[in-house]
Enzyme design. Structure first.
Site, PDB file in Angstrom:
ATOM      1  N   ARG A 138       1.049  -1.201  -0.101  1.00  0.00           N
ATOM      2  CA  ARG A 138      -0.079   0.017   0.011  1.00  0.00           C
ATOM      3  C   ARG A 138       0.970   1.081  -0.009  1.00  0.00           C
ATOM      4  O   ARG A 138       2.199   1.124   0.289  1.00  0.00           O
ATOM      5  CB  ARG A 138      -1.015   0.086   1.137  1.00  0.00           C
ATOM      6  CG  ARG A 138      -1.917  -1.126   1.320  1.00  0.00           C
ATOM      7  CD  ARG A 138      -2.629  -1.088   2.540  1.00  0.00           C
ATOM      8  NE  ARG A 138      -3.640  -2.312   2.743  1.00  0.00           N
ATOM      9  CZ  ARG A 138      -3.399  -3.328   3.492  1.00  0.00           C
ATOM     10  NH1 ARG A 138      -2.143  -3.255   4.104  1.00  0.00           N
ATOM     11  NH2 ARG A 138      -4.452  -4.362   3.581  1.00  0.00           N
ATOM     12  N   LYS A 163      -2.265  -1.725   7.894  1.00  0.00           N
ATOM     13  CA  LYS A 163      -3.704  -1.627   7.999  1.00  0.00           C
ATOM     14  C   LYS A 163      -4.043  -2.415   9.131  1.00  0.00           C
ATOM     15  O   LYS A 163      -3.610  -3.681   8.999  1.00  0.00           O
ATOM     16  CB  LYS A 163      -4.279  -1.794   6.838  1.00  0.00           C
ATOM     17  CG  LYS A 163      -5.841  -1.653   6.934  1.00  0.00           C
ATOM     18  CD  LYS A 163      -6.460  -1.600   5.676  1.00  0.00           C
ATOM     19  CE  LYS A 163      -8.020  -1.296   5.399  1.00  0.00           C
ATOM     20  NZ  LYS A 163      -8.556  -1.256   4.187  1.00  0.00           N
ATOM     21  N   HIS A 227      -1.918   2.007  -6.098  1.00  0.00           N
ATOM     22  CA  HIS A 227      -2.866   0.822  -5.804  1.00  0.00           C
ATOM     23  C   HIS A 227      -2.950   0.011  -6.857  1.00  0.00           C
ATOM     24  O   HIS A 227      -3.221  -1.474  -6.662  1.00  0.00           O
ATOM     25  CB  HIS A 227      -3.927   1.251  -4.969  1.00  0.00           C
ATOM     26  CG  HIS A 227      -4.522   0.263  -4.027  1.00  0.00           C
ATOM     27  ND1 HIS A 227      -3.833   0.330  -2.586  1.00  0.00           N
ATOM     28  CD2 HIS A 227      -5.640  -0.649  -3.838  1.00  0.00           C
ATOM     29  CE1 HIS A 227      -4.655  -0.723  -2.081  1.00  0.00           C
ATOM     30  NE2 HIS A 227      -5.613  -1.016  -2.900  1.00  0.00           N
ATOM     31  N   ARG A 230      -0.456  -2.473  -6.758  1.00  0.00           N
ATOM     32  CA  ARG A 230      -0.601  -3.635  -5.636  1.00  0.00           C
ATOM     33  C   ARG A 230      -1.640  -4.646  -6.290  1.00  0.00           C
ATOM     34  O   ARG A 230      -1.462  -5.867  -6.145  1.00  0.00           O
ATOM     35  CB  ARG A 230      -1.200  -2.981  -4.596  1.00  0.00           C
ATOM     36  CG  ARG A 230      -1.561  -3.914  -3.528  1.00  0.00           C
ATOM     37  CD  ARG A 230      -2.188  -3.130  -2.185  1.00  0.00           C
ATOM     38  NE  ARG A 230      -3.038  -3.908  -1.279  1.00  0.00           N
ATOM     39  CZ  ARG A 230      -2.557  -4.519  -0.153  1.00  0.00           C
ATOM     40  NH1 ARG A 230      -1.269  -4.836   0.028  1.00  0.00           N
ATOM     41  NH2 ARG A 230      -3.322  -5.058   0.503  1.00  0.00           N
ATOM     42  N   HIS A 253      -4.497  -9.008   4.191  1.00  0.00           N
ATOM     43  CA  HIS A 253      -5.815  -9.010   4.123  1.00  0.00           C
ATOM     44  C   HIS A 253      -6.269  -9.799   5.440  1.00  0.00           C
ATOM     45  O   HIS A 253      -5.771 -10.956   5.679  1.00  0.00           O
ATOM     46  CB  HIS A 253      -6.737  -9.667   3.079  1.00  0.00           C
ATOM     47  CG  HIS A 253      -6.414  -8.866   1.699  1.00  0.00           C
ATOM     48  ND1 HIS A 253      -6.510  -9.231   0.578  1.00  0.00           N
ATOM     49  CD2 HIS A 253      -6.257  -7.599   1.608  1.00  0.00           C
ATOM     50  CE1 HIS A 253      -6.291  -8.206  -0.397  1.00  0.00           C
ATOM     51  NE2 HIS A 253      -6.140  -7.256   0.295  1.00  0.00           N
ATOM     52  N   TYR A 262      -9.573 -11.498  -6.639  1.00  0.00           N
ATOM     53  CA  TYR A 262      -8.440 -11.733  -7.802  1.00  0.00           C
ATOM     54  C   TYR A 262      -8.634 -13.109  -8.344  1.00  0.00           C
ATOM     55  O   TYR A 262      -7.690 -13.319  -9.428  1.00  0.00           O
ATOM     56  CB  TYR A 262      -7.116 -11.457  -7.041  1.00  0.00           C
ATOM     57  CG  TYR A 262      -6.654 -10.224  -6.558  1.00  0.00           C
ATOM     58  CD1 TYR A 262      -6.446  -9.128  -7.401  1.00  0.00           C
ATOM     59  CD2 TYR A 262      -6.853 -10.073  -4.973  1.00  0.00           C
ATOM     60  CE1 TYR A 262      -6.206  -7.798  -6.588  1.00  0.00           C
ATOM     61  CE2 TYR A 262      -6.479  -8.720  -4.501  1.00  0.00           C
ATOM     62  CZ  TYR A 262      -6.457  -7.734  -5.147  1.00  0.00           C
ATOM     63  OH  TYR A 262      -6.005  -6.347  -4.741  1.00  0.00           O
TER      64      TYR A 262
END
Length: 280
Positions: A138, A163, A227, A230, A253, A262
């Site tokens: 990120r 995050k 992003h 990414r 995640h 994805y």
């Protein structure tokens, strides 16, 4: 209204709650914008009610065309501000945008990534592009990288307080390591891997402009942001057959469902994991 003082107290509350630097920055930025507008009519934040907050959001939506995701950040920030400083629970849940199905991520093909890398002449910019893509970072994670986070012996990159305030480890591409060593000789960063002209972290805007300009020079017509690189990292690992649970860990995640977006590319087969930079 002493906005500087209020933001300082808000920051201290968030630090005590162990929020990450990036989250604190986002919360403060959203609250600062809100208070600067409110300050024109109110001398005390406690004079502001839910109706005023609702009008502020409508103004942001109509004038600044904010996205649903940024609207969510604004509401969460204001809610956290009043709860932290005044122990007031606002009735603003209805101001959160309804969650819609997420669109497929915008990503680049391998040839498009290669074309971006091929047109970069500045060593620092090249390392930024390769780091975003080769490690799937990120933007905030890239900016907060320190020299000590690069482990060349074990070919790892340590991502601190990402995050959700979680740490994680991603692979370091051998191609990227070569570039980083040459970059270090030229720029001699002291603390952060990528620093501004006067030291400290490199700015978000600078990285965004680097990515945008490189994509333009490479002849890529689609919108390309940090992003996007990414998303490309994850998509190309899926194409290479990497186990989705490995990709979940690399991206940081919390839920596998976030990573499953994805899998629209191809079926997954388990292969030895490596950076997509090494596929170029």
């Amino acid at each position: 209204m002493d906005i500087g003082f209020l933001l300082k107290k808000f920051e201290e509350k968030l630090q005590l709650q162990r929020y990450s630097e990036n989250s604190i920055s986002n919360y403060k930025s959203a609250v600062k914008s809100f208070l600067e507008v409110a300050d024109k009519k109110f001398s005390d934040p406690k004079e502001i009610d839910e109706t005023i907050i609702e009008k502020y959001l409508l103004w942001k939506i109509n004038k600044h065309k904010i996205s649903a995701s940024y609207q969510r950040i604004i509401v969460a920030s204001i809610d956290k501000f009043y709860k932290s400083l005044y122990d007031v629970k606002l009735d603003i849940q209805h101001l959160y945008p309804s969650r819609k199905a997420k669109p497929l991520p915008n990503y680049l093909t391998l040839s498009e990534v290669k074309s971006m890398i091929d047109v970069v002449e500045n060593r620092k910019h090249l390392c930024i592009i390769k780091m975003l893509y080769g490690a799937g970072l990120r933007l905030g994670e890239l900016l907060n990288l320190k020299l000590s986070d690069i482990n060349s012996e074990n070919m790892l990159i340590y991502i601190r307080k990402a995050k959700g305030n979680k740490d994680r480890v991603v692979m370091l591409s051998s191609d990227l390591l070569i570039e980083l060593r040459e970059y270090f000789i030229i720029y001699k960063p002291k603390e952060y891997l990528f620093e501004g002209q006067n030291g400290g972290t490199y700015s978000e805007r600078s990285v965004q402009n680097v990515v945008k300009n490189v994509a333009s020079r490479a002849g890529i017509k689609k919108k390309v942001t940090p992003h996007t690189l990414r998303h490309s990292f994850a998509t190309h690992l899926i194409e290479a057959g990497t186990d989705i649970r490995f990709i979940q860990q690399l991206l940081g995640h919390q839920s596998i469902k976030t990573t499953e977006i994805y899998t629209h590319i191809t079926d997954i087969s388990k292969l030895k994991i490596k950076s997509p930079l090494d596929l170029l």
